[in-house]
Scaffold this active site. Structure first.
Site, PDB file in Angstrom:
ATOM      1  CD  GLU A 129     -18.499  65.070  -3.978  1.00 49.29           C
ATOM      2  OE1 GLU A 129     -18.600  64.439  -2.925  1.00 49.29           O
ATOM      3  OE2 GLU A 129     -19.396  65.810  -4.416  1.00 49.29           O
ATOM      4  CG  HIS A 245     -17.595  68.752   4.798  1.00 52.06           C
ATOM      5  ND1 HIS A 245     -16.762  69.681   4.226  1.00 52.06           N
ATOM      6  CD2 HIS A 245     -18.156  68.064   3.775  1.00 52.06           C
ATOM      7  CE1 HIS A 245     -16.834  69.566   2.911  1.00 52.06           C
ATOM      8  NE2 HIS A 245     -17.680  68.588   2.619  1.00 52.06           N
ATOM      9  NE  ARG A 291     -16.543  64.550   2.636  1.00 53.22           N
ATOM     10  CZ  ARG A 291     -17.837  64.570   2.425  1.00 53.22           C
ATOM     11  NH1 ARG A 291     -18.677  64.127   3.328  1.00 53.22           N
ATOM     12  NH2 ARG A 291     -18.316  65.053   1.300  1.00 53.22           N
ATOM     13  CG  HIS A 352     -20.756  66.707   6.649  1.00 57.54           C
ATOM     14  ND1 HIS A 352     -21.687  67.647   6.262  1.00 57.54           N
ATOM     15  CD2 HIS A 352     -20.529  65.922   5.553  1.00 57.54           C
ATOM     16  CE1 HIS A 352     -22.017  67.432   4.998  1.00 57.54           C
ATOM     17  NE2 HIS A 352     -21.342  66.388   4.554  1.00 57.54           N
ATOM     18  NE  ARG A 387     -20.698  60.878   4.393  1.00 61.60           N
ATOM     19  CZ  ARG A 387     -21.180  61.910   3.695  1.00 61.60           C
ATOM     20  NH1 ARG A 387     -22.155  61.736   2.844  1.00 61.60           N
ATOM     21  NH2 ARG A 387     -20.690  63.116   3.875  1.00 61.60           N
TER      22      ARG A 387
HETATM   23  C1  LIG Z   1     -25.079  70.565   4.027  1.00 53.15           C
HETATM   24  C2  LIG Z   1     -25.046  69.109   3.701  1.00 53.15           C
HETATM   25  C3  LIG Z   1     -24.572  68.679   2.461  1.00 53.15           C
HETATM   26  C4  LIG Z   1     -24.528  67.312   2.152  1.00 53.15           C
HETATM   27  N1  LIG Z   1     -24.139  66.925   0.898  1.00 53.15           N
HETATM   28  C5  LIG Z   1     -24.211  65.609   0.556  1.00 53.15           C
HETATM   29  C6  LIG Z   1     -23.947  65.177  -0.768  1.00 53.15           C
HETATM   30  O1  LIG Z   1     -23.661  65.984  -1.650  1.00 53.15           O
HETATM   31  N2  LIG Z   1     -24.020  63.841  -1.046  1.00 53.15           N
HETATM   32  C7  LIG Z   1     -24.351  62.914  -0.099  1.00 53.15           C
HETATM   33  O2  LIG Z   1     -24.415  61.714  -0.402  1.00 53.15           O
HETATM   34  N3  LIG Z   1     -24.622  63.306   1.171  1.00 53.15           N
HETATM   35  C8  LIG Z   1     -24.585  64.622   1.508  1.00 53.15           C
HETATM   36  N4  LIG Z   1     -24.882  65.007   2.782  1.00 53.15           N
HETATM   37  C9  LIG Z   1     -25.373  63.990   3.742  1.00 53.15           C
HETATM   38  C10 LIG Z   1     -26.801  63.625   3.355  1.00 53.15           C
HETATM   39  O3  LIG Z   1     -27.487  64.782   2.946  1.00 53.15           O
HETATM   40  C11 LIG Z   1     -27.548  62.991   4.508  1.00 53.15           C
HETATM   41  O4  LIG Z   1     -26.796  61.971   5.073  1.00 53.15           O
HETATM   42  C12 LIG Z   1     -28.880  62.413   4.028  1.00 53.15           C
HETATM   43  O5  LIG Z   1     -29.603  63.393   3.351  1.00 53.15           O
HETATM   44  C13 LIG Z   1     -29.676  61.876   5.184  1.00 53.15           C
HETATM   45  O6  LIG Z   1     -30.948  61.532   4.705  1.00 53.15           O
HETATM   46  P1  LIG Z   1     -32.022  60.943   5.694  1.00 53.15           P
HETATM   47  O7  LIG Z   1     -33.261  60.741   4.892  1.00 53.15           O
HETATM   48  O8  LIG Z   1     -31.446  59.805   6.420  1.00 53.15           O
HETATM   49  O9  LIG Z   1     -32.242  62.113   6.780  1.00 53.15           O
HETATM   50  P2  LIG Z   1     -32.697  63.611   6.582  1.00 53.15           P
HETATM   51  O10 LIG Z   1     -32.690  64.011   5.170  1.00 53.15           O
HETATM   52  O11 LIG Z   1     -31.933  64.468   7.513  1.00 53.15           O
HETATM   53  O12 LIG Z   1     -34.211  63.583   7.070  1.00 53.15           O
HETATM   54  C14 LIG Z   1     -34.527  63.401   8.430  1.00 53.15           C
HETATM   55  C15 LIG Z   1     -36.029  63.482   8.604  1.00 53.15           C
HETATM   56  O13 LIG Z   1     -36.356  63.032   9.904  1.00 53.15           O
HETATM   57  C16 LIG Z   1     -37.275  63.921  10.503  1.00 53.15           C
HETATM   58  N5  LIG Z   1     -37.138  63.833  11.960  1.00 53.15           N
HETATM   59  C17 LIG Z   1     -36.017  63.921  12.726  1.00 53.15           C
HETATM   60  N6  LIG Z   1     -36.339  63.798  14.037  1.00 53.15           N
HETATM   61  C18 LIG Z   1     -37.672  63.616  14.089  1.00 53.15           C
HETATM   62  C19 LIG Z   1     -38.608  63.458  15.146  1.00 53.15           C
HETATM   63  N7  LIG Z   1     -38.248  63.463  16.434  1.00 53.15           N
HETATM   64  N8  LIG Z   1     -39.913  63.308  14.829  1.00 53.15           N
HETATM   65  C20 LIG Z   1     -40.337  63.324  13.538  1.00 53.15           C
HETATM   66  N9  LIG Z   1     -39.506  63.489  12.500  1.00 53.15           N
HETATM   67  C21 LIG Z   1     -38.187  63.633  12.772  1.00 53.15           C
HETATM   68  C22 LIG Z   1     -36.902  65.266   9.935  1.00 53.15           C
HETATM   69  O14 LIG Z   1     -37.993  66.160  10.105  1.00 53.15           O
HETATM   70  C23 LIG Z   1     -36.610  64.881   8.490  1.00 53.15           C
HETATM   71  O15 LIG Z   1     -37.816  64.807   7.773  1.00 53.15           O
HETATM   72  C24 LIG Z   1     -24.932  66.363   3.126  1.00 53.15           C
HETATM   73  C25 LIG Z   1     -25.391  66.788   4.359  1.00 53.15           C
HETATM   74  C26 LIG Z   1     -25.456  68.134   4.653  1.00 53.15           C
HETATM   75  C27 LIG Z   1     -25.966  68.562   5.997  1.00 53.15           C
END
Ligand SMILES: Cc1cc2nc3c(=O)[nH]c(=O)nc-3n(C[C@H](O)[C@H](O)[C@H](O)COP(=O)(O)OP(=O)(O)OC[C@H]3O[C@@H](n4cnc5c(N)ncnc54)[C@H](O)[C@@H]3O)c2cc1C
Length: 545
Positions: A129, A245, A291, A352, A387
């Site tokens: 990438e 993105h 990016r 993103h 990032r």
């Molecule tokens: C479409 C897309 C594609 C991506 N592709 C990639 C990739 O290929 N590789 C990569 O490294 N990164 C990628 N990213 C970025 C990456 O997916 C995210 O940065 C990462 O998944 C974040 O993980 P997290 O566990 O921090 O949060 P998340 O996976 O977003 O989880 C957040 C959690 O918090 C909970 N939550 C939020 N607010 C509250 C609240 N008030 N009360 C209770 N619960 C709450 C939600 O319900 C959820 O369970 C992508 C992002 C997107 C949107």
């Protein structure tokens, strides 16, 4: 005068609310939250709360994959240098080193717990990438890595008797007492409030993409964790750095689907409406430049051509390979009559990834004792000002593991104490005027898209700041009874901090491009901007209430 952000979103009295006790409370059940839970020994109780169903998270929608040095020809030093090069001289070198060297273990562990990454003859397939000097991105189901990783992680986590998952439960605020985080106030689906007291709390609430109309993020990404931490006096930093993105599908009526960077890794071109390739004019790495460079080039192309988007073109690639490697994108484009193997795919940049967040040290500790953070809600120093692709799932895994271990260690040194602490919050909402919350939310998203987008100027940011302050003035003091109102309050709180940070940083670095300060200025700005909720609005040096 700026409206001071109230300490709590709603009024409550501990005597009138049910209480629950757990050793460790994890707010958020994406990859970071689940990884944290699995780092806790089985003799400690863990409660994970998610505001929607467990699979509604950015983690579940991740496409491209997870970066790690796997190929024997690849080297840790190269992954480290690629990360530092993307980060605009603001990465913490020690953190980069630590995260990247831990990556192979975290990937191996995911496989052990049931994730099936794409492989051929027992060898992991590795994608490339933007910004990476080597093929090093493990992926699954072609372009649906997050779906497979989360399937496996949820199933693995559900086997543990000590971990309880509470879905559809909205965390309103962190509870603090005598300078420590003690738990959280939660609203369940039926509206019933719950006070969860924990010995240690880990914040894993993900990102803030819902601040923008054009965004790849799911509906849960409303910056609730950033806002709750800010209200509790926890330090946020780097909030000016929202990563856009470059290639978000731009079709009226479609959801704003992300077209993964891996598609450019396989050779797709970015072209204008005349099918002319333009990235080689901007950077020698062409479509595989980091990016920020690609997003900024696209915005310039759109401005110069007065055309609302640019296009991805894959007609020079093997059509069978394209369909096999990118089945999700092939299907979503087909729904709108676009054949990805021959047609132009309209794209433009969209919000993103929130680079800034709750400041954490290398263990995942925040500035508030008792509170840890991991994943997109945090600012660890890994990403600097930009990032590198596929480094964020990795960060969630590494910091989830560290925060889970650190919190568990802290719990083991604390006595059992099943006691609620006496907190009072009886704020009364005097307002009677009914607000159209959707209207304010849509206006905020449009404002952020116009004034706090890929390119910024002082006058745009100043206008955004004043407008957000006007909305804050009458939205923040209200008491709402459901997530629609709470999310709006959180979005306004975080938008104001982001705009204040962007206004302060008078230079261009990483994803922060100031058209009025186009140069990087290491002398003045090679540093982090830090924000805390002030106790009083007139506190010196504090640009936000
Ligand atoms: C479409 C897309 C594609 C991506 N592709 C990639 C990739 O290929 N590789 C990569 O490294 N990164 C990628 N990213 C970025 C990456 O997916 C995210 O940065 C990462 O998944 C974040 O993980 P997290 O566990 O921090 O949060 P998340 O996976 O977003 O989880 C957040 C959690 O918090 C909970 N939550 C939020 N607010 C509250 C609240 N008030 N009360 C209770 N619960 C709450 C939600 O319900 C959820 O369970 C992508 C992002 C997107 C949107």
């Amino acid at each position: 005068m700026t409206q001071l952000t109230p300490r709590y979103l709603v009024s409550f009295h501990p005597k009138e609310i049910p209480h629950r006790f757990t050793d460790i409370l994890i707010i958020g059940g994406g990859l970071a939250g689940l990884r944290a839970a699995n780092a806790v020994p089985s003799d400690l109780s863990v409660m994970i709360v998610t505001k929607d169903a467990i699979l509604q998270s950015s983690s579940n929608y991740a496409q491209g994959g997870i970066a790690s040095v796997i190929d024997p020809e690849d080297r840790f030093e190269d992954h480290i240098n690629d990360t530092l090069a993307a980060g605009g001289a603001l990465c913490d070198q020690q953190i980069v080193d630590m995260v990247i060297r831990e990556a192979p273990d975290r990937i191996a562990e995911l496989m052990q717990w049931g994730t099936r990454f794409d492989s051929q003859a027992g060898v992991l397939q590795l994608g490339k990438e933007g910004g990476h000097s080597h093929h090093r991105v493990v992926h699954a189901l072609g372009d649906a890595t997050g779906r497979e990783v989360m399937r496996a992680m949820v199933a693995w986590t559900q086997q543990s008797d000590n971990i309880q998952i509470l879905e559809n439960s909205f965390t309103l605020d962190l509870l603090t007492h005598e300078g420590c985080c003690r738990g959280a106030l939660i609203a369940q689906q039926d509206g019933q409030k719950l006070m969860v007291w924990a010995k240690q709390i880990i914040l894993c609430t993900g990102g803030a993409g819902q601040l923008y109309r054009e965004s790849t993020n799911p509906t849960v990404a409303t910056a609730d964790g950033h806002a709750a931490a800010y209200r509790a006096g926890v330090e946020l930093r780097d909030m000016e750095f929202m990563q856009f993105h470059p290639t978000v599908l731009y079709i009226a009526g479609s959801s704003r689907s992300l077209i993964t960077e891996a598609i450019r890794g396989e050779g797709a071109y970015l072209v204008d409406q005349q099918r002319k390739r333009f990235m080689p004019d901007y950077d020698e790495r062409a479509e595989l430049a980091p990016r920020d460079i690609v997003s900024q080039a696209i915005v310039k192309q759109m401005n110069d051509s007065k055309h609302p988007c640019v296009y991805l073109l894959l007609d020079h690639l093997d059509p069978e390979l394209v369909k096999k490697r990118f089945p999700g994108i092939t299907a979503s484009c087909a729904e709108f009559g676009i054949d990805v193997t021959t047609d132009l795919i309209p794209v433009r940049p969209g919000a993103h990834y929130m680079i800034g967040g709750v400041t954490v040290n290398q263990e995942g500790r925040t500035t508030l004792p008792g509170l840890w953070a991991a994943g997109e809600v945090s600012s660890s120093g890994l990403h600097g000002a930009n990032r590198l692709a596929s480094n964020s799932l990795l960060e969630g895994l590494v910091y989830g593991a560290h925060a889970g271990q650190g919190a568990a260690q802290a719990v083991s040194e604390m006595p059992d104490n099943f006691q609620a602490v006496p907190l009072d919050n009886l704020a009364v909402d005097q307002s009677t005027e009914i607000l159209d919350l959707d209207d304010i939310r849509n206006s905020l998203k449009s404002l952020m898209g116009r004034n706090m987008n890929v390119q910024r100027t002082a006058s745009n940011l100043q206008e955004a700041s004043e407008t957000i302050d006007r909305w804050r003035q009458y939205v923040l003091p209200r008491q709402f009874s459901d997530p629609q109102g709470w999310e709006l309050q959180n979005l306004l709180t975080v938008a104001r901090v982001m705009v204040a940070a962007a206004l302060l940083r008078e230079e261009s670095r990483g994803v922060h491009l100031r058209a009025d300060y186009p140069q990087i200025d290491d002398e003045q700005w090679k540093r982090h901007l830090r924000f805390r909720r002030p106790e009083r609005v007139d506190q010196e040096h504090c640009p936000v209430g």
